[in-house]
Design a protein around this motif. Structure first.
Motif, PDB file in Angstrom:
ATOM      1  N   LYS A   7      -0.218 -37.541 -24.977  1.00  0.00           N
ATOM      2  CA  LYS A   7      -1.066 -36.871 -25.978  1.00  0.00           C
ATOM      3  C   LYS A   7      -2.367 -36.387 -25.353  1.00  0.00           C
ATOM      4  N   SER A   8      -2.920 -37.169 -24.447  1.00  0.00           N
ATOM      5  CA  SER A   8      -4.157 -36.788 -23.769  1.00  0.00           C
ATOM      6  C   SER A   8      -3.949 -35.524 -22.948  1.00  0.00           C
ATOM      7  N   ARG A   9      -2.837 -35.462 -22.225  1.00  0.00           N
ATOM      8  CA  ARG A   9      -2.544 -34.260 -21.414  1.00  0.00           C
ATOM      9  C   ARG A   9      -2.319 -33.043 -22.310  1.00  0.00           C
ATOM     10  N   LEU A  10      -1.596 -33.230 -23.400  1.00  0.00           N
ATOM     11  CA  LEU A  10      -1.373 -32.117 -24.326  1.00  0.00           C
ATOM     12  C   LEU A  10      -2.690 -31.625 -24.902  1.00  0.00           C
ATOM     13  N   SER A  11      -3.593 -32.540 -25.205  1.00  0.00           N
ATOM     14  CA  SER A  11      -4.903 -32.159 -25.733  1.00  0.00           C
ATOM     15  C   SER A  11      -5.685 -31.339 -24.713  1.00  0.00           C
ATOM     16  N   ILE A  12      -5.625 -31.750 -23.461  1.00  0.00           N
ATOM     17  CA  ILE A  12      -6.324 -31.014 -22.403  1.00  0.00           C
ATOM     18  C   ILE A  12      -5.744 -29.606 -22.270  1.00  0.00           C
ATOM     19  N   PHE A  13      -4.411 -29.489 -22.298  1.00  0.00           N
ATOM     20  CA  PHE A  13      -3.780 -28.170 -22.187  1.00  0.00           C
ATOM     21  C   PHE A  13      -4.120 -27.295 -23.391  1.00  0.00           C
ATOM     22  N   ARG A  14      -4.178 -27.872 -24.563  1.00  0.00           N
ATOM     23  CA  ARG A  14      -4.561 -27.104 -25.757  1.00  0.00           C
ATOM     24  C   ARG A  14      -5.993 -26.609 -25.641  1.00  0.00           C
ATOM     25  N   ILE A  15      -6.869 -27.477 -25.197  1.00  0.00           N
ATOM     26  CA  ILE A  15      -8.272 -27.085 -25.035  1.00  0.00           C
ATOM     27  C   ILE A  15      -8.395 -25.952 -24.012  1.00  0.00           C
ATOM     28  N   LEU A  16      -7.685 -26.065 -22.889  1.00  0.00           N
ATOM     29  CA  LEU A  16      -7.713 -25.003 -21.874  1.00  0.00           C
ATOM     30  C   LEU A  16      -7.143 -23.698 -22.418  1.00  0.00           C
ATOM     31  N   ALA A  17      -6.042 -23.789 -23.149  1.00  0.00           N
ATOM     32  CA  ALA A  17      -5.431 -22.586 -23.719  1.00  0.00           C
ATOM     33  C   ALA A  17      -6.377 -21.918 -24.707  1.00  0.00           C
ATOM     34  N   ILE A  18      -6.999 -22.711 -25.561  1.00  0.00           N
ATOM     35  CA  ILE A  18      -7.943 -22.159 -26.528  1.00  0.00           C
ATOM     36  C   ILE A  18      -9.136 -21.526 -25.814  1.00  0.00           C
ATOM     37  N   ALA A  19      -9.625 -22.184 -24.776  1.00  0.00           N
ATOM     38  CA  ALA A  19     -10.751 -21.643 -24.011  1.00  0.00           C
ATOM     39  C   ALA A  19     -10.388 -20.301 -23.378  1.00  0.00           C
ATOM     40  N   LEU A  20      -9.191 -20.189 -22.812  1.00  0.00           N
ATOM     41  CA  LEU A  20      -8.756 -18.922 -22.212  1.00  0.00           C
ATOM     42  C   LEU A  20      -8.634 -17.817 -23.256  1.00  0.00           C
ATOM     43  N   VAL A  21      -8.115 -18.154 -24.409  1.00  0.00           N
ATOM     44  CA  VAL A  21      -7.994 -17.157 -25.482  1.00  0.00           C
ATOM     45  C   VAL A  21      -9.381 -16.701 -25.932  1.00  0.00           C
ATOM     46  N   VAL A  22     -10.304 -17.630 -26.095  1.00  0.00           N
ATOM     47  CA  VAL A  22     -11.671 -17.284 -26.500  1.00  0.00           C
ATOM     48  C   VAL A  22     -12.334 -16.388 -25.458  1.00  0.00           C
ATOM     49  N   ILE A  23     -12.161 -16.723 -24.177  1.00  0.00           N
ATOM     50  CA  ILE A  23     -12.735 -15.896 -23.102  1.00  0.00           C
ATOM     51  C   ILE A  23     -12.130 -14.493 -23.129  1.00  0.00           C
ATOM     52  N   ALA A  24     -10.807 -14.393 -23.289  1.00  0.00           N
ATOM     53  CA  ALA A  24     -10.146 -13.085 -23.318  1.00  0.00           C
ATOM     54  C   ALA A  24     -10.634 -12.253 -24.497  1.00  0.00           C
ATOM     55  N   ILE A  25     -10.732 -12.873 -25.664  1.00  0.00           N
ATOM     56  CA  ILE A  25     -11.210 -12.149 -26.853  1.00  0.00           C
ATOM     57  C   ILE A  25     -12.663 -11.718 -26.651  1.00  0.00           C
ATOM     58  N   GLY A  26     -13.466 -12.604 -26.081  1.00  0.00           N
ATOM     59  CA  GLY A  26     -14.861 -12.258 -25.801  1.00  0.00           C
ATOM     60  C   GLY A  26     -14.973 -11.071 -24.862  1.00  0.00           C
TER      61      GLY A  26
END
Length: 174
Positions: A7-26
């Protein structure tokens, strides 16, 4: 591996994915809001731009450059107006460049034109030079990307588009 670690690893991957999407949209929003603003990919103009003893600078070994004065087939492109280039055609060329989006004339003389062309999304800059041949028989061209190894054919496509527009006389309307 325990359930907690998974669960910890999945959370880290979700956070990274969300961060990449936010950066791309920005990035997309910033490019749309400020399309003419330089990006980190604009780099600085290269040294050696201009005409020296009637010649444009040679292309580097990378495939993201082409020149009508190159003897290397990989970097060669035919000059514009190969039969007879006139000052009127050169003036039409200037008008064509002024009409293009994301193109800026940086320097010009009676027989030389240096323009920067910026890609729409990433803001990569290509340096494009035109010089009226001293015998008045052609307009030599050199187009080179500032950064990277490949330009995916962007320089060649741009020069060929300009060539077609010149042949159709679209530059004289401006």
């Amino acid at each position: 591996m325990s359930v907690a670690q998974t669960k910890s690893r999945l959370s880290i991957f979700r956070i990274l994915a969300i961060a990449l999407v936010v950066i791309a949209i920005g990035w997309i929003v910033a490019r749309m809001a400020f399309p003419n603003r330089p990006t980190i990919f604009a780099s600085v103009p290269p040294e050696g731009i201009g005409v020296r003893t009637g010649q444009l600078a040679p292309c580097p070994s990378t495939p993201n450059c082409l020149s009508s004065q190159s003897s290397d087939p990989e970097h060669y492109i035919a000059p514009l107006s190969a039969n007879e280039a006139t000052e009127e055609q050169f003036s039409s060329l200037k008008s064509l460049i002024q009409q293009r989006d994301r193109a800026k004339i940086v320097a010009e003389t009676d027989n030389y034109l240096y323009a920067e062309f910026t890609s729409p999304w990433m803001g990569f800059v290509d340096d494009v030079e035109f010089v009226l041949n001293s015998q008045g028989k052609s307009i030599d061209v050199r187009s080179a990307s500032r950064l990277g190894e490949s330009d995916l054919g962007a320089n060649r496509k741009r020069v060929e588009t300009i060539r077609q527009q010149l042949l159709q006389g679209k530059g004289s309307e401006a």
